[in-house]
Motif scaffolding. Structure first.
Motif, PDB file in Angstrom:
ATOM      1  N   PRO A  90      51.035  21.310   3.180  1.00 25.84           N
ATOM      2  CA  PRO A  90      50.898  19.969   3.766  1.00 25.84           C
ATOM      3  C   PRO A  90      51.836  19.782   4.960  1.00 25.84           C
ATOM      4  N   GLY A  91      51.305  19.260   6.031  1.00 32.28           N
ATOM      5  CA  GLY A  91      52.117  19.025   7.216  1.00 32.28           C
ATOM      6  C   GLY A  91      52.318  20.240   8.094  1.00 32.28           C
ATOM      7  N   ASP A  92      51.784  21.364   7.677  1.00 31.02           N
ATOM      8  CA  ASP A  92      51.912  22.589   8.454  1.00 31.02           C
ATOM      9  C   ASP A  92      50.766  22.617   9.472  1.00 31.02           C
ATOM     10  N   ALA A  93      51.110  22.561  10.726  1.00 37.94           N
ATOM     11  CA  ALA A  93      50.077  22.371  11.743  1.00 37.94           C
ATOM     12  C   ALA A  93      49.258  23.635  11.965  1.00 37.94           C
ATOM     13  N   PRO A  94      47.992  23.469  12.320  1.00 40.91           N
ATOM     14  CA  PRO A  94      47.178  24.628  12.681  1.00 40.91           C
ATOM     15  C   PRO A  94      47.662  25.250  13.995  1.00 40.91           C
ATOM     16  N   VAL A  95      47.468  26.534  14.124  1.00 35.90           N
ATOM     17  CA  VAL A  95      47.813  27.247  15.353  1.00 35.90           C
ATOM     18  C   VAL A  95      46.562  27.970  15.841  1.00 35.90           C
ATOM     19  N   PHE A 265      39.017   6.907   8.532  1.00 36.03           N
ATOM     20  CA  PHE A 265      40.093   6.525   9.445  1.00 36.03           C
ATOM     21  C   PHE A 265      40.584   5.110   9.165  1.00 36.03           C
ATOM     22  N   ALA A 266      41.906   4.945   9.276  1.00 37.53           N
ATOM     23  CA  ALA A 266      42.504   3.616   9.152  1.00 37.53           C
ATOM     24  C   ALA A 266      42.290   2.839  10.448  1.00 37.53           C
ATOM     25  N   THR A 267      42.625   1.545  10.406  1.00 40.78           N
ATOM     26  CA  THR A 267      42.554   0.713  11.605  1.00 40.78           C
ATOM     27  C   THR A 267      43.424   1.316  12.709  1.00 40.78           C
ATOM     28  N   ARG A 268      42.937   1.275  13.921  1.00 38.27           N
ATOM     29  CA  ARG A 268      43.640   1.928  15.025  1.00 38.27           C
ATOM     30  C   ARG A 268      44.974   1.269  15.332  1.00 38.27           C
ATOM     31  N   THR A 269      45.888   2.089  15.874  1.00 39.49           N
ATOM     32  CA  THR A 269      47.147   1.563  16.411  1.00 39.49           C
ATOM     33  C   THR A 269      47.314   2.111  17.821  1.00 39.49           C
ATOM     34  N   ARG A 270      48.004   1.351  18.659  1.00 37.79           N
ATOM     35  CA  ARG A 270      48.139   1.716  20.069  1.00 37.79           C
ATOM     36  C   ARG A 270      49.248   2.754  20.263  1.00 37.79           C
ATOM     37  N   ILE A 271      48.911   3.802  21.006  1.00 38.15           N
ATOM     38  CA  ILE A 271      49.925   4.809  21.352  1.00 38.15           C
ATOM     39  C   ILE A 271      50.581   4.476  22.685  1.00 38.15           C
ATOM     40  N   GLY A 272      49.766   4.128  23.678  1.00 37.52           N
ATOM     41  CA  GLY A 272      50.333   3.811  24.983  1.00 37.52           C
ATOM     42  C   GLY A 272      49.260   3.665  26.038  1.00 37.52           C
ATOM     43  N   THR A 273      49.682   3.343  27.235  1.00 34.40           N
ATOM     44  CA  THR A 273      48.760   3.142  28.344  1.00 34.40           C
ATOM     45  C   THR A 273      48.974   4.206  29.417  1.00 34.40           C
ATOM     46  N   GLY A 274      48.114   4.180  30.430  1.00 35.23           N
ATOM     47  CA  GLY A 274      48.263   5.101  31.555  1.00 35.23           C
ATOM     48  C   GLY A 274      47.608   6.458  31.352  1.00 35.23           C
ATOM     49  N   TRP A 275      46.851   6.592  30.285  1.00 34.92           N
ATOM     50  CA  TRP A 275      46.267   7.890  29.973  1.00 34.92           C
ATOM     51  C   TRP A 275      45.025   8.189  30.806  1.00 34.92           C
ATOM     52  N   ASN A 276      44.612   7.251  31.652  1.00 31.21           N
ATOM     53  CA  ASN A 276      43.436   7.516  32.483  1.00 31.21           C
ATOM     54  C   ASN A 276      43.738   8.386  33.694  1.00 31.21           C
ATOM     55  N   GLN A 277      44.991   8.838  33.820  1.00 33.33           N
ATOM     56  CA  GLN A 277      45.289   9.825  34.860  1.00 33.33           C
ATOM     57  C   GLN A 277      44.741  11.199  34.491  1.00 33.33           C
ATOM     58  N   PHE A 278      44.276  11.324  33.250  1.00 34.12           N
ATOM     59  CA  PHE A 278      43.768  12.622  32.795  1.00 34.12           C
ATOM     60  C   PHE A 278      42.242  12.625  32.725  1.00 34.12           C
ATOM     61  N   ASN A 279      41.662  13.778  33.027  1.00 34.29           N
ATOM     62  CA  ASN A 279      40.207  13.887  32.896  1.00 34.29           C
ATOM     63  C   ASN A 279      39.795  14.691  31.674  1.00 34.29           C
ATOM     64  N   ALA A 280      40.765  15.137  30.895  1.00 36.96           N
ATOM     65  CA  ALA A 280      40.447  15.790  29.622  1.00 36.96           C
ATOM     66  C   ALA A 280      41.645  15.672  28.693  1.00 36.96           C
ATOM     67  N   LEU A 281      41.360  15.363  27.451  1.00 39.85           N
ATOM     68  CA  LEU A 281      42.360  15.383  26.378  1.00 39.85           C
ATOM     69  C   LEU A 281      41.797  16.267  25.277  1.00 39.85           C
ATOM     70  N   VAL A 282      42.610  17.201  24.823  1.00 34.28           N
ATOM     71  CA  VAL A 282      42.117  18.112  23.788  1.00 34.28           C
ATOM     72  C   VAL A 282      43.283  18.560  22.920  1.00 34.28           C
ATOM     73  N   SER A 283      43.015  18.688  21.644  1.00 33.24           N
ATOM     74  CA  SER A 283      44.017  19.261  20.745  1.00 33.24           C
ATOM     75  C   SER A 283      43.412  20.458  20.040  1.00 33.24           C
ATOM     76  N   VAL A 284      44.161  21.540  19.979  1.00 34.71           N
ATOM     77  CA  VAL A 284      43.741  22.709  19.198  1.00 34.71           C
ATOM     78  C   VAL A 284      44.776  23.040  18.130  1.00 34.71           C
ATOM     79  N   GLY A 285      45.802  22.185  18.026  1.00 35.94           N
ATOM     80  CA  GLY A 285      46.832  22.403  17.020  1.00 35.94           C
ATOM     81  C   GLY A 285      48.206  22.448  17.655  1.00 35.94           C
ATOM     82  N   ASP A 286      49.042  23.291  17.078  1.00 34.22           N
ATOM     83  CA  ASP A 286      50.455  23.371  17.445  1.00 34.22           C
ATOM     84  C   ASP A 286      50.643  24.423  18.541  1.00 34.22           C
ATOM     85  N   ILE A 287      51.016  23.984  19.719  1.00 32.62           N
ATOM     86  CA  ILE A 287      51.170  24.918  20.836  1.00 32.62           C
ATOM     87  C   ILE A 287      52.587  25.469  20.905  1.00 32.62           C
TER      88      ILE A 287
END
Ligand SMILES: [Ca+2]
Ligand SMILES: [Ca+2]
Ligand SMILES: [Ca+2]
Ligand SMILES: [Ca+2]
Length: 335
Positions: A90-95, A265-287
């Protein structure tokens, strides 16, 4: 030295690439996290095993010569982590490696380099020009993906294990404009899948662990407000996979995973603003291999940034670090 045979799914030509796997592992031996190191090696191995690659290949398999069988040529296992007997905790991130697909349909893999960024790219296959969506999947919960789901332009959905010919698991998936496997969301330990249709409804498909998925269940509506949805593993420290989504104003939202099939999924919470400077967001795990999953962002100039995960729902990411200077806009698809 291990010789990995890479086969083109579109033709009879065979490619051979040498990959000094032992050297790679040796280079990483300075890492303290043994489990992460083994996962990292497995992720690097998977890059060279993407190979046979596409639904097009599956569809035309009977019409073409059989490619050099990866299983015979490769002396490392196609699922590196499980072969070492490593199971996730548990809590061990994918690589995993990050994959990029360019317009001609070539796929390149970038394994984590063991020092916080990504290694040089390795050509991993071609024929992906017909693929609209792709996402990695870990079937055996060992922290390394075992293959990928992909959707073609005509709505075919396929599962392909590393080094294996993809097979069809359904059709009619052209209704989806987004597909992500954020990890194990519910049900058995295998990774699951979410997909968003044209009306903005989000659907969950539980993975059976063999590439196939169960009947879809509706998560909810209104998801058309997001232009990016991604995730791979736990962002909040509770061991349950989460996702992030960006709305049209550039605000990034966190959806904590619940572990429930009926309400994943639980009700959303805000992480932050200004993320529209990016044209792609992707996660593949622990980099950066600190045990926490991370987020990758590409800006409009083609630079790549790493947002390292904190494990805290209140502030899930550290300030960004640049891990790619330019050129990343060459990829029309990152997964
Ligand atoms: Ca796995
Ligand atoms: Ca599952
Ligand atoms: Ca979580
Ligand atoms: Ca990390």
């Amino acid at each position: 030295m291990v010789i990995l045979w890479l086969a083109s799914p579109r033709g009879a030509s065979h490619f051979c690439r040498s990959f000094r796997w032992e050297n790679y592992v040796a280079e990483l031996s300075g890492l303290k996290r043994g489990r992460a190191r083994i996962r990292l090696a497995a992720a690097a191995t998977a890059v060279a095993l993407l190979v046979t690659g596409t639904a097009a290949g599956a569809a035309s398999a009977a019409d073409r010569p059989t490619p050099a069988p990866a299983a015979n040529a490769v002396s490392t296992p196609s699922s590196g982590g499980s072969a070492f007997g490593i199971q996730a905790e548990p809590g061990d991130a994918p690589v995993n490696a990050l994959y990029g697909v360019n317009s001609p349909g070539d796929v390149y893999g970038y394994p984590p380099n063991g020092s916080g960024g990504l290694d040089s790219r390795i050509w991993s296959g071609d024929g992906w020009d017909i693929i609209k969506h792709a996402t990695q999947v870990d079937n055996d919960a060992d922290g390394n993906s075992d293959g990928f789901w992909q959707i073609t332009g005509t709505g075919g959905v396929y599962y392909g294990g590393w080094g294996q010919q993809p097979f069809s698991i359904g059709s009619g998936w052209h209704i989806y404009n987004k597909m992500v496997s954020p990890g194990n969301l519910a049900g058995g330990v295998a990774d699951d899948l979410i997909a968003r249709d044209g009306s903005g409804a989000l659907w969950i498909y539980l993975g059976y662990g063999n590439g196939k998925v169960n009947t879809r269940k509706k998560v909810g509506g209104g998801w058309q407000i997001y232009n990016q949805i991604t995730g791979k593993g736990d962002l909040t420290g509770d061991g349950k996979a989460d996702i992030v989504a960006r709305d049209g104003s550039g605000t990034l939202w966190l959806y904590k995973g619940t572990g429930s099939h009926s309400a994943p999924f639980a009700t959303r919470t805000r992480i932050g603003t200004g993320w529209n400077q990016f044209n792609a967001l992707v996660s593949v795990g622990d980099i950066d291999i600190d045990g926490r999953t991370d987020l990758i962002a590409r800006d409009t100039l083609g630079a790549l940034y790493l947002y390292k995960g904190t494990g805290s729902a209140a502030a899930p990411f550290k300030p960004r670090v640049k891990i790619g200077t330019s050129g990343w806009n060459t990829y029309r698809l990152l997964f």
